[in-house]
Design a protein around this motif. Sequence first.
Motif, PDB file in Angstrom:
ATOM      1  N   SER A 101      43.661  58.882  19.687  1.00 19.19           N
ATOM      2  CA  SER A 101      44.245  58.452  18.065  1.00 19.19           C
ATOM      3  C   SER A 101      45.829  58.581  18.121  1.00 19.19           C
ATOM      4  N   GLU A 102      46.463  57.743  17.451  1.00 17.59           N
ATOM      5  CA  GLU A 102      47.721  57.567  17.338  1.00 17.59           C
ATOM      6  C   GLU A 102      48.171  58.768  16.514  1.00 17.59           C
ATOM      7  N   GLU A 103      47.239  59.564  15.825  1.00 14.72           N
ATOM      8  CA  GLU A 103      47.875  60.729  15.065  1.00 14.72           C
ATOM      9  C   GLU A 103      47.679  62.094  16.019  1.00 14.72           C
ATOM     10  N   ILE A 120      42.004  54.597  18.900  1.00 21.02           N
ATOM     11  CA  ILE A 120      41.940  54.331  17.589  1.00 21.02           C
ATOM     12  C   ILE A 120      43.341  54.564  16.601  1.00 21.02           C
ATOM     13  N   ASP A 121      43.685  53.633  16.151  1.00 18.88           N
ATOM     14  CA  ASP A 121      44.716  53.949  14.991  1.00 18.88           C
ATOM     15  C   ASP A 121      44.144  53.900  13.692  1.00 18.88           C
ATOM     16  N   PRO A 122      43.975  55.168  13.225  1.00 12.12           N
ATOM     17  CA  PRO A 122      43.234  55.232  11.888  1.00 12.12           C
ATOM     18  C   PRO A 122      43.765  54.423  10.699  1.00 12.12           C
ATOM     19  N   LEU A 123      45.111  54.503  10.609  1.00  8.75           N
ATOM     20  CA  LEU A 123      45.580  53.886   9.498  1.00  8.75           C
ATOM     21  C   LEU A 123      46.801  53.156   9.845  1.00  8.75           C
ATOM     22  N   ASP A 124      46.879  51.915  10.296  1.00  8.70           N
ATOM     23  CA  ASP A 124      48.171  51.224  10.860  1.00  8.70           C
ATOM     24  C   ASP A 124      48.759  50.636   9.657  1.00  8.70           C
ATOM     25  N   GLY A 125      50.151  50.582   9.739  1.00  2.00           N
ATOM     26  CA  GLY A 125      50.819  49.945   8.703  1.00  2.00           C
ATOM     27  C   GLY A 125      51.142  51.122   7.429  1.00  2.00           C
ATOM     28  N   TYR A 280      45.506  51.381  21.800  1.00  2.00           N
ATOM     29  CA  TYR A 280      44.875  51.538  20.321  1.00  2.00           C
ATOM     30  C   TYR A 280      45.381  50.348  19.164  1.00  2.00           C
ATOM     31  N   GLU A 281      46.414  49.717  19.644  1.00  2.00           N
ATOM     32  CA  GLU A 281      46.755  48.551  18.781  1.00  2.00           C
ATOM     33  C   GLU A 281      46.760  47.417  19.498  1.00  2.00           C
ATOM     34  N   CYS A 282      47.505  47.215  20.667  1.00  2.05           N
ATOM     35  CA  CYS A 282      47.616  45.919  21.321  1.00  2.05           C
ATOM     36  C   CYS A 282      46.102  45.426  22.060  1.00  2.05           C
TER      37      CYS A 282
HETATM   38 MG    MG Z   1      49.737  51.739  14.233  1.00  2.91          MG
END
Ligand code: MG
Length: 333
Positions: A101-103, A120-125, A280-282
């Motif tokens: 995860s990003e976190e 996973i990126d649980p909450l992007d932006g 987890y994004e691209c």
């Molecule tokens: Mg993100």
Amino acid sequence: MIKMENSKIALPIGITLDRFIKKIENLHTNTKGELSQLLRDIALASKVVNREINKAGLVDILGNVGQQNSGGEEQQKLDVLADIRFTRALSKGGEACGVISEEVEGFVDFNNQGKYLVAIDPLDGSSNIDVNVSVGTIFSILKRITPIGTPLTEADFFQNGTHQVAAGYILYGTSTMFVFTTGDGVFAFTYESTLGEYVLSHSNMQMKEEGAIYSINEGLSKSFKDQGILQYLDYCKAQSYSARYIGSMVADFHRNLMKGGVYLYPATVDYPNGKLRLLYECNALAFIAEQAGGKATNGKERILEIEPKSFHQRTTLYIGSKKMVEQIEDCIK
Ligand code: MG
Ligand code: AHM
């Protein structure tokens, strides 16, 4: 009635996500329904996150937590909450054996019999959370390569994007949407909150070959490392294209998927390798873009063919309508 058209699935608008997943599962022989259950787990967790996002402002879940994530960015309370919700849903479900995860710095090994891995990126932006602007969740699903029952290794996660078995995003926007692909086309489900169900609203989504929207943080143009980007932006202006940049990639990507357009995040002085995370994004958005007839590159190579070397690896990203991405590639050659 289900039929396969050019390997794409045709199912009626209005069918619920659960039924849809079941029907796709029936189209494939030798499946045990684990991937289907995994997608359901992600969808369920997203409903919980959606509920929490909608309450933001009323309860004390806005603002940052006073610490930074793996990439050195300020963690927002909702980032952390979303990470907990998704990780818990995945570990309890049992179909996923691990997650990045990003976190979180490294990977989490659930030590179970699952065969899938989730990035996973649980909450992007995150920067949009406090100001009531759309945010999203992005996920990518791979199969582990080491034997089930043994400890997970980095190699399990370091597979290029062509190995994804499914990928998708949830957009928490004016309505909440669950968009995903398993390699048989792209499908979008809109959340019907009174029913508590995701309902098929867009079937076999296709991106225009050429659009008239470009999405980039142009305020950073003085720090772009590649001058070819400026040349492409001049072209966009000469064509009177519309500039649209929300700062939540899921929302920007979704608009371009629906209307035709391109999203760019080039190398900058602060982010010499680009800002966005490969795993987890691209990769997830690239899989969706290609399934919808679009294209995703780092300027030189296909995003899906980049070999990952670290969990939080960043890459430059040009993604969207095929001809627009190709033109960017020409400009930065
Ligand atoms: Mg993100
Ligand atoms: P995040 O994962 O920390 O939210 O960062 C990713 C986001 C993308 O959603 C968005 O397009 C981009 O970062 C915005 O970055 P910038 O503010 O540099 O334009």
